[in-house]
Design an enzyme around this catalytic site. Structure first.
Site, PDB file in Angstrom:
ATOM      1  CG  ASN A   1      -5.719  11.009  11.184  1.00  0.00           C
ATOM      2  OD1 ASN A   1      -5.972  11.047  10.014  1.00  0.00           O
ATOM      3  ND2 ASN A   1      -5.052  12.058  12.005  1.00  0.00           N
ATOM      4  CD1 TRP A   2      -6.233   5.276   7.730  1.00  0.00           C
ATOM      5  CD2 TRP A   2      -6.846   5.679   5.380  1.00  0.00           C
ATOM      6  NE1 TRP A   2      -6.770   4.152   7.978  1.00  0.00           N
ATOM      7  CE2 TRP A   2      -7.026   4.583   6.640  1.00  0.00           C
ATOM      8  CE3 TRP A   2      -6.680   5.688   4.740  1.00  0.00           C
ATOM      9  CZ2 TRP A   2      -8.116   3.275   5.640  1.00  0.00           C
ATOM     10  CZ3 TRP A   2      -7.462   4.648   3.558  1.00  0.00           C
ATOM     11  CH2 TRP A   2      -7.920   3.803   4.246  1.00  0.00           C
ATOM     12  CE  LYS A   3      -1.317  11.481  12.551  1.00  0.00           C
ATOM     13  NZ  LYS A   3      -0.678  11.978  13.268  1.00  0.00           N
TER      14      LYS A   3
ATOM     15  CG  HIS B   1      -5.561  15.855  14.379  1.00  0.00           C
ATOM     16  ND1 HIS B   1      -3.946  15.923  14.047  1.00  0.00           N
ATOM     17  CD2 HIS B   1      -5.342  14.438  14.728  1.00  0.00           C
ATOM     18  CE1 HIS B   1      -3.192  15.466  14.381  1.00  0.00           C
ATOM     19  NE2 HIS B   1      -4.220  14.324  15.225  1.00  0.00           N
TER      20      HIS B   1
ATOM     21  CD  GLU C   1      -0.379  15.512  12.707  1.00  0.00           C
ATOM     22  OE1 GLU C   1      -1.483  14.923  11.896  1.00  0.00           O
ATOM     23  OE2 GLU C   1      -0.028  14.830  13.518  1.00  0.00           O
TER      24      GLU C   1
ATOM     25  CD  GLU D   1      -5.381  12.481  18.746  1.00  0.00           C
ATOM     26  OE1 GLU D   1      -5.471  11.557  17.930  1.00  0.00           O
ATOM     27  OE2 GLU D   1      -5.550  13.705  17.017  1.00  0.00           O
TER      28      GLU D   1
ATOM     29  N   GLY E   1       2.615  10.571  17.287  1.00  0.00           N
ATOM     30  CA  GLY E   1       3.362  10.226  16.576  1.00  0.00           C
ATOM     31  C   GLY E   1       5.100  10.332  16.887  1.00  0.00           C
TER      32      GLY E   1
ATOM     33  CB  SER F   1       2.070   7.339  20.753  1.00  0.00           C
ATOM     34  OG  SER F   1       2.983   8.359  20.171  1.00  0.00           O
TER      35      SER F   1
ATOM     36  N   GLY G   1      -3.231   6.487  14.855  1.00  0.00           N
ATOM     37  CA  GLY G   1      -2.730   7.692  13.549  1.00  0.00           C
ATOM     38  C   GLY G   1      -1.971   6.092  13.609  1.00  0.00           C
ATOM     39  N   GLY G   2      -0.456   6.393  13.133  1.00  0.00           N
ATOM     40  CA  GLY G   2       0.810   4.786  12.285  1.00  0.00           C
ATOM     41  C   GLY G   2      -0.096   4.114  12.728  1.00  0.00           C
TER      42      GLY G   2
HETATM   43  P1  PGA Z   1      -0.188   8.886  16.220  1.00  0.00           P
HETATM   44  O1  PGA Z   1      -1.315   9.887  15.886  1.00  0.00           O
HETATM   45  O2  PGA Z   1      -1.297   7.555  16.200  1.00  0.00           O
HETATM   46  O3  PGA Z   1       0.487   8.525  14.897  1.00  0.00           O
HETATM   47  O4  PGA Z   1       0.192   8.796  17.643  1.00  0.00           O
HETATM   48  C1  PGA Z   1      -2.338   9.578  16.283  1.00  0.00           C
HETATM   49  C2  PGA Z   1      -3.387  11.208  15.723  1.00  0.00           C
HETATM   50  O5  PGA Z   1      -2.969  12.127  15.414  1.00  0.00           O
HETATM   51  O6  PGA Z   1      -4.400  11.044  15.267  1.00  0.00           O
END
Ligand code: PGA
Length: 256
Positions: A9-11, A99, A101, A169, A175, A211, A232-233
């Protein structure tokens, strides 16, 4: 036996030039380290989708392309939004739905998650339904019923039995560099499989996100009993993402 699934997930990161570059790097690392037991998906921002899909098609790569969100309407006066049909015509196969967010920053409640999930499945795309509790909910020891309710609200609104993956999640792990423990993951994965089965989705794959790194992926895959990861990251660098794919693949190779 199901296959594993690792989703990046590149956000809101990487413009279309950077996205093409990362996709090319990924195609080449994954070609040198084939992961036979794992499906690999990337979810770039909307504006990158066509460029990324073109690279994947031109390279005949097995990487599939997902969108991070979609509107639940088919067309009309929804300034700034994008429909399922538009995504499908771009070569998108999957959509992330709900998600955390989107839920917290863009007011996506359970009802909107359900109607978005319905729109995605009706449009013939696969969905990754994201669920997870906040820290306050976990501290109140209410996480299991909270996540079950999120799943029931979303899957209960569907008619089919396939095309949905559930990503657990926990909000406090996203994050933050603090992933859930493997015990916490395993307990919630059991809960999720049970609730998904109750809603007619016994075969749904269950991912963990929050994470995930190249260092903790192998342990979470094995001890957390997940079918893969939503990353994500660590998905923004080809090396770390490919290492997570390999960890998941090794775990599947052992299960066979
Ligand atoms: P993260 O994000 O790996 O940076 O914690 C995961 C996500 O939001 O899908």
């Amino acid at each position: 036996m199901t296959r594993g699934l690792v989703v990046g997930n590149w956000k809101m990161n990487l413009d279309h030039v950077e996205a093409v570059h990362l996709t090319q790097q990924l195609v080449s690392v994954l070609a040198s380290r084939p992961a036979q037991h794992v499906d690999v998906t990337v979810a770039p921002p909307f504006v990158d989708l066509r460029s990324v899909a073109s690279v994947v098609e031109a390279e005949r790569s097995l990487i599939s392309v997902a969108a991070q969100h979609v509107n639940d309407h088919e067309s009309g006066a929804f300034t700034g939004e994008v429909s399922v049909t538009m995504l499908r015509r771009l070569g998108v196969a999957t959509v992330l739905v709900g998600h955390s967010e989107r839920r917290s920053l863009f007011h996506m409640d359970d009802q909107l998650v359900a109607s978005t999930l319905r729109a995605v499945r009706r449009g013939g795309l696969d969905a990754i339904l994201c669920v997870g509790e906040s820290l306050a909910t976990r501290e109140a020891r209410d996480e299991r019923s909270f996540v079950r309710a999120q799943i029931a609200a979303a899957l209960g609104a569907l008619e089919g039995h396939d095309g949905v993956t559930v990503a657990y999640e926990p909000v406090w792990a996203i994050g933050t560099g603090q992933s859930a423990t493997t015990t916490q993951v395993a307990e919630m994965v059991d809960e999720i499989r049970d609730e998904a089965a109750r809603c007619g989705y016994a075969a749904a794959r269950v991912l963990y996100g929050g994470s995930v790194t190249a260092d903790n992926a192998a342990q979470i895959a094995t001890e957390g009993r997940v079918d893969g990861f939503l990353v994500g990251g660590a998905s923004l660098k080809a090396e770390s993402f490919a290492a997570i794919v390999s960890a998941c693949n090794d775990c599947y190779a052992e299960r066979r």
